[in-house]
Design an enzyme around this catalytic site. Sequence first.
Site, short mmCIF file in Angstrom:
data_model
loop_
_atom_site.label_atom_id
_atom_site.label_comp_id
_atom_site.label_asym_id
_atom_site.label_seq_id
_atom_site.Cartn_x
_atom_site.Cartn_y
_atom_site.Cartn_z
N GLU A 129 0.86 -1.18 0.00
CA GLU A 129 0.00 0.00 0.00
C GLU A 129 0.90 1.24 0.00
OE1 GLU A 129 -2.72 0.45 3.30
OE2 GLU A 129 -3.81 2.03 2.27
N GLY A 269 3.10 2.49 10.77
CA GLY A 269 2.95 1.72 12.01
C GLY A 269 2.73 0.25 11.72
N ALA A 270 1.77 -0.04 10.85
CA ALA A 270 1.43 -1.42 10.57
C ALA A 270 0.57 -1.49 9.32
CB ALA A 270 0.66 -2.02 11.74
N MET A 271 0.45 -2.70 8.77
CA MET A 271 -0.25 -2.86 7.50
C MET A 271 -1.13 -4.10 7.51
SD MET A 271 -0.82 -1.77 4.47
CE MET A 271 -1.93 -2.63 3.36
N ASN A 273 -2.37 -6.30 5.37
CA ASN A 273 -2.37 -7.32 4.32
C ASN A 273 -3.23 -8.52 4.72
OD1 ASN A 273 -0.05 -5.84 3.14
ND2 ASN A 273 1.00 -6.66 4.94
N HIS A 305 -6.83 -2.18 15.06
CA HIS A 305 -7.06 -1.43 13.83
C HIS A 305 -6.80 -2.31 12.60
CE1 HIS A 305 -6.89 2.28 11.27
NE2 HIS A 305 -6.07 1.51 10.56
N GLU A 306 -5.64 -2.93 12.56
CA GLU A 306 -5.31 -3.75 11.39
C GLU A 306 -6.24 -4.95 11.29
OE1 GLU A 306 -3.62 -2.06 9.55
OE2 GLU A 306 -2.54 -0.78 10.96
N HIS A 309 -9.58 -3.93 9.82
CA HIS A 309 -9.54 -3.74 8.36
C HIS A 309 -9.96 -5.00 7.62
CE1 HIS A 309 -8.12 0.24 7.43
NE2 HIS A 309 -6.92 0.10 7.99
#
Length: 913
Positions: A129, A269-271, A273, A305-306, A309
């Site tokens: 991203e 911070g984080a993703m 996927n 949060h991740e 998503h």
Amino acid sequence: MSSVRLADYRPAPYLLSRTDLTVRLYGDHALVEAQLRFAPNPAANEADGAGASGEPLWLAGIALTLESLQIDGLTLASEAYALESEGLMIKAPPAAPFVLQSRVRIEPHSNTTLEGLYVSGGLFTTQCEAEGFRRITFHPDRPDLLSRFRVRIEAEHSSCPVLLSNGNCIDSGPLDQGRHYAIWDDPFPKPSYLFALVAGVLEERRELFTTASGRSVQLRLHVEPGDLTYTEHAMASLRRAMRWDEQRYGLEYDLDEYNIVAVRHFNMGAMENKSLNIFNSKLVLADHEIATDEELERIESVIAHEYFHNWTGNRITCRDWFQLSLKEGLTVFRDQSFTSDLHGAAINRIENVSILRNTQFREDSGPTAHPVQPDAYQAIDNFYTTTIYEKGSEVIRMLHTLLGEETFMRGMTLYVSRHDGSAATCDDFVRAMEDAATLAWDEAQESSDSCRFDFAQFKRWYHQAGTPVLQIQRNWDGSCGELELHIRQHTPPTPGQPHKQAVVIPLVLGLVGQGGEPLPVQLEGEDPETAQEQDLPPSWGRRSRLLVIDQPEVQLRLCGLPKQHHPPALSLLRQFSAPIKLDLGRPVAELVHLLAHDSDPLARWDAGQLLLKRAVLARSQGQHDAQLEEELGDAFGRILNDPSLSQASKALLLSLPGQPELEDAAQQAGHKPDPPALFAAAQSLRQRLGQALATTLLQQLEACQTEWTQSWPHGQGDRRLSGLIWAWRSAAGDAAVIAQARAAVDGASMTLARYGLAALQHHDRPERQAASEAFYARWQHRPVILDSWFALEASAPFGDGLARVQRLLEHPRYDPNAPNSVRAVLGGLAGNAPVFHAADGNGYRFMARQIADLDGRNPITASRLAKVFSRWRSYGTERAAQMHSALSTLAQAELSANTGEVVQQCLAEDNHG
Ligand code: BES
Ligand code: ZN
């Protein structure tokens, strides 16, 4: 540099059903083979009125060496395509479904951008991203193309025993020459930005999670060898998030596996996927000895949060990047609700409002201001902003406030059922909410229509940048107990948007009587019966009333109030019901009254913040207001002694506003903000309050100490209040407290150690030096913790600050390729008001050189940092000239598109900052 425009959006000319990859990893490069299954998109061709085919096909690709290119097994003649620096064009693809096959070579080891495939501490990892996938292979790489992915990874077994990608591992085994392979299949079609791949030496913590419907999910958390002991908190956080989403949103996890990998080098911070989240290691590794309470809570919320998503982002994704807030604003709203549910709504709200004001309000009044749904951008990475995230979340929250929990949840259910498995828009989301509201409003028997509003007007929140201001004038008629409110709204101009329209503002207000009692808010013409408390969440102020302000000007009359000489105190914007500023003159006495009695925690806190701002502002202009400070001290003394308040609430009520808010307050009062003066004024106010409240503070400190050893979340309020008391008493020169703060660095709690360091931070004295050295000696082998040391050193407000920062940049443990370290040092400098904003302009020039240098390695991190110059126009003539000259020098350097865009925005004439 050209812009991408929302108005230019067209459906893709070719649909993509499958993305099959083979990725071969080697010691100094990687080879990627891709098989992409395309078919002409009937929808696109209808829209263009063109024939069934013939449209060229654009495949994005950056920093790829093309080795072969075939369609349906036949090598493409060189005239059949055009290879450019950012991709390749297939001039005339087949009119029927076809398979495009490519092989490219890439260089992950020398990739310092941290986009695409790169190596972090020996670990192969990816970040796709927003547009990183095009650095892995040629691909349309657009979020509205969802395809099924199957990935075969091959690598040396000894250096890469663990091979991970999205979905389920369906096969693995040995190969010749000490190599092995794994094949991963993701059953859910996804956009390319959600692709991930990780390969390297990792240890894992494994746990099973049973979903509400009884399915079993394997949770795996992968970290560098030796770090396993620090993964318990992250794993427990993940379980809480999964349960919460089931219970509150009815959303369950959908795959058999959920992986999280921690990596040291990461831009964000984080993703999220799909089934393979990749995290900045600072947001995974933690326990109370190596992380602070604040960091533990942050980790819990980012993990959540991740995870959230998976539905709001992955199952329902974004049609294009203009819709970014569709997933980010909504998911921030969800993670904030999660944290509120777990740790208390009032405190969480106050913390988030404080962040919003110190970051988003600042952005919204400067040269990079943009709407929640922008209509053009140059570099998409520049749009991962506090406006997209925090204001985006506020917009969702306003819908929640206006509709109420039940209708909002009906809207969510509609949204999910309509758009699951597809790429949606912000309009789609609002439409689902509108449809739910229409149903609810139709069902409602009596027409209590005060909360109805026009959705088309509400959508201006998505398209209009800038923070609306609500100007309020009051007329009190004591003889009949009536309060007249004259309310006007306006939004200041922002770049490209000189004229603004009225927005829909949910305004929650209350009235506080002379004895501190809540009074009913009864509008003219209403009978007293209907003026009861509305159905607002129970944690908020008593007798709150929700009003909808949707006109440029509104006149209200509040009736049935006690017939007295003095009007009741006006408690406004309770819960911070809209992301706006208030402009009304409230006398000190009224604010002190609200600070003492307001039953709404947010409004109560805000009354204190306003008083604190006035006090700091006065001091910064050398005219300290003794009476105000005395009243503030008395009020704080009563708060500290109030047994009904939690220690955490006391700490929040007494915390000073952040530097950006102080600058904004100075500007609102008609001055050019002077950052070093404001910084010094805040510190001298701490000193003054630390002296005035000595006895009470020390009593409280003693009471707090008994709770210090409790582990998070227990005892966090006590630790926080202790930290504040340390800071105030250190400022006042209390030797015992200074010694205690110094000793905390050697103790068992990272929270107390960091509060100790923070308390000593302002003082150039031996205890501070000793504390800093002890902290360094203890933690020098843990990069994540050392970053907090780098940040503290870089922000020490005394001595030759720039020389110190230069030494940090040359420090053997400083890693110029790790964004965490860069942000610690250069971000620390930017927050160091006396050094960064020194009158000679050296701080600005130093920063500009560093940004130019960083831009050559990592444009994403550099352009984020470049925003430290955005406020230059708000300062006095000389400072503005110095900052402008540093910016101009930066503009002359050879800059990436990312940093170029930010610098150009800062320098643009059409700029109302
Ligand atoms: N999708 C983002 C992460 C991202 C954005 C990575 C752009 C790369 C480029 C992720 O969901 C996110 O929003 N992360 C935030 C933390 C979150 C708790 C707000 C971050 O990384 O700061
Ligand atoms: Zn996100």
